[in-house]
Enzyme design. Structure first.
Site, mmCIF file in Angstrom:
data_model
loop_
_atom_site.group_PDB
_atom_site.id
_atom_site.type_symbol
_atom_site.label_atom_id
_atom_site.label_comp_id
_atom_site.label_asym_id
_atom_site.label_seq_id
_atom_site.Cartn_x
_atom_site.Cartn_y
_atom_site.Cartn_z
ATOM 1 C CG PHE A 225 -1.682 1.121 1.337
ATOM 2 C CD1 PHE A 225 -2.990 1.065 0.549
ATOM 3 C CD2 PHE A 225 -1.494 2.294 1.980
ATOM 4 C CE1 PHE A 225 -3.732 2.418 0.435
ATOM 5 C CE2 PHE A 225 -2.347 3.498 2.024
ATOM 6 C CZ PHE A 225 -3.371 3.416 1.260
ATOM 7 C CG ASP B 231 5.658 3.627 1.439
ATOM 8 O OD1 ASP B 231 5.749 4.281 2.740
ATOM 9 O OD2 ASP B 231 4.752 3.623 0.953
ATOM 10 C CE LYS C 227 0.258 5.709 7.647
ATOM 11 N NZ LYS C 227 -1.220 6.017 8.164
HETATM 12 N N1 PLP Z 1 2.539 4.199 2.369
HETATM 13 C C1 PLP Z 1 2.279 3.542 3.340
HETATM 14 C C2 PLP Z 1 3.182 2.310 3.665
HETATM 15 C C3 PLP Z 1 1.019 3.791 4.222
HETATM 16 O O1 PLP Z 1 0.967 3.074 5.338
HETATM 17 C C4 PLP Z 1 0.272 5.101 3.821
HETATM 18 C C5 PLP Z 1 -1.042 5.249 4.831
HETATM 19 O O2 PLP Z 1 -1.516 4.452 5.315
HETATM 20 C C6 PLP Z 1 0.575 5.752 2.862
HETATM 21 C C7 PLP Z 1 1.728 5.535 2.062
HETATM 22 C C8 PLP Z 1 -0.372 6.865 2.197
HETATM 23 O O3 PLP Z 1 -0.051 7.745 3.394
HETATM 24 P P1 PLP Z 1 -1.106 9.063 3.397
HETATM 25 O O4 PLP Z 1 -2.493 8.601 3.933
HETATM 26 O O5 PLP Z 1 -0.625 10.059 4.381
HETATM 27 O O6 PLP Z 1 -1.462 9.688 2.048
#
Ligand code: PLP
Length: 389
Positions: A135, A218, A247
């Protein structure tokens, strides 16, 4: 208006429905505790989905926001700014080695968008390979690299391929002359709290170097102490070319960043963000980084996570298929749907998250007390051992 039901009705009237909600109006937070509008207290194992690593309303962040709000709140990236300069230095200091530069934005998905663009501009290639169950966000670029939540929005951006997580052979087959970057989480969060194998991650780094493909890690969910080090890259002992964070970065305020090596080509004039790197959020991020270090939160996450796993595993009820954990990123996979158990936990004053239909995910603030973690463990064990659900 003062009951949960009143405020729920008001939100439901005008909000656009994108989230499956729980019947709870959270109005106050402190550390790892939350209170609803009727004054009921909860132990928080959601932390705003991995945001409140230093706890809710941390005094250092409150102070930083208060002071900075009297100096300067906004300052476009076309000008220099003292607070932002300090944050760039701090990010370079705490980052995995080699990641000297950063681009600041406002969320995780924006960080991933930027990383994808920087990878294309650097390599002149346009293909990406990421993992099944991964994700990376919900904007069109990040969603194109995301395995789930995509069908209704297709066609997405071409050039994105997916391979099974932790499978080097399949990744090697997929990487070709057109691959700009491999994009991975080191612990898949939304995908069910699945840590990557160490040998796999190190082999992926070798593969990327050999094939002249960039490695983007990520760390949006794993970063800022969550998995027992400041960044999971440090646990896995790797040096990606780009790393995305967001986050927990600014103590609860919206912020994201891409950290990268000097080799990543400049995207001068080709990317930007109005709010990215505004002084107010930079001040909050500086206070957050200081607090993570001063309170030794990565080590705390490591200790509390391991303690929880041992306590839970020794008494895990029949319904539990597996527990997966790195630091205070904990996933309990059930043999059945998790939602009824999440609701039962809520009745008992514990807020936890799902990660897919059968996984209970715990992402408590890293400041949570040992007693609170033990309570969460005992409540979970009790709830999961009741067959009537
Ligand atoms: N990447 C990862 C691993 C995530 O857990 C998340 C959100 O849960 C995102 C990207 C996307 O972040 P945002 O919700 O701040 O756009």
């Amino acid at each position: 208006m003062s009951t949960n039901a009143d405020w729920i009705a008001r939100e439901q009237t005008h909000a656009f429905e994108v989230y499956p909600k729980r019947d709870l109006v959270i109005s106050t937070g402190k550390g790892a505790r939350l209170w609803d509008i009727e004054g009921r207290e909860y132990i928080d194992c959601a932390a705003g989905i991995g945001v409140a690593n230093i706890g809710h309303c941390h005094p250092a962040v409150i102070d930083a926001i208060h002071q900075q709000s009297q100096e300067l709140i906004t300052c476009a990236g076309v000008f220099y700014n003292d607070v932002r300069a300090n944050l760039f230095s701090e990010l370079a200091r705490i980052a995995p080695s080699g990641l000297n530069r950063s681009f600041l934005c406002n969320s995780g998905t924006e960080a991933v968008e930027a990383a994808l663009k920087f990878a294309r501009i650097t390599t002149g290639k346009n293909g990406f390979v990421s993992a099944m169950r991964g994700f990376h966000g919900r904007s069109m670029g990040a969603l194109s690299a995301t395995f789930k939540y995509r069908q209704e929005f297709e066609p997405l951006i071409p050039g994105h391929d997916f391979v099974p997580f932790n499978n080097l052979e399949k990744l090697t087959e997929k990487v070709d002359a057109n691959t700009a970057a491999v994009l991975l989480e080191l612990v898949q969060g939304e995908g069910g709290v699945r840590p990557a194998d160490r040998e796999y991650v190190s082999a992926v780094q070798d593969l990327c170097r050999r094939e002249k493909v960039l490695l983007i890690v990520d760390e949006i969910q794993t970063g800022f102490g969550r998995t027992g080090k400041m960044f999971a890259c440090q646990t896995y002992d790797i040096q990606p070319d780009l790393m995305t964070v967001a986050k927990a970065m600014a103590g609860g305020l919206p912020m994201g960043a891409v950290l990268c090596s000097d080799d990543i080509a400049s995207a001068a004039g080709k990317h930007g963000s109005t709010f990215g790197g505004n002084p107010l959020v930079c001040a909050a991020a500086l206070a957050t980084i200081r607090s993570i270090e001063a309170e030794n939160l990565p080590q705390r996450a490591q200790n509390l996570g391991e303690r929880f796993r041992q306590r839970f595993s020794s008494k895990a009820p029949e319904i539990v298929r597996e527990i997966r954990q790195l630091g205070l990123m904990i996933g309990i996979e059930l043999k059945t749907k998790s939602r009824p158990y999440l609701l039962k936990l809520l009745e008992r004053g514990v807020i936890a998250l799902p990660a897919g239909p059968t996984v209970i995910r715990l992402l408590p603030p890293l400041v949570i007390s040992e007693d609170d973690m033990d309570t969460v463990c005992d409540e979970l064990l009790d709830v999961l051992s009741r067959a009537e659900l």
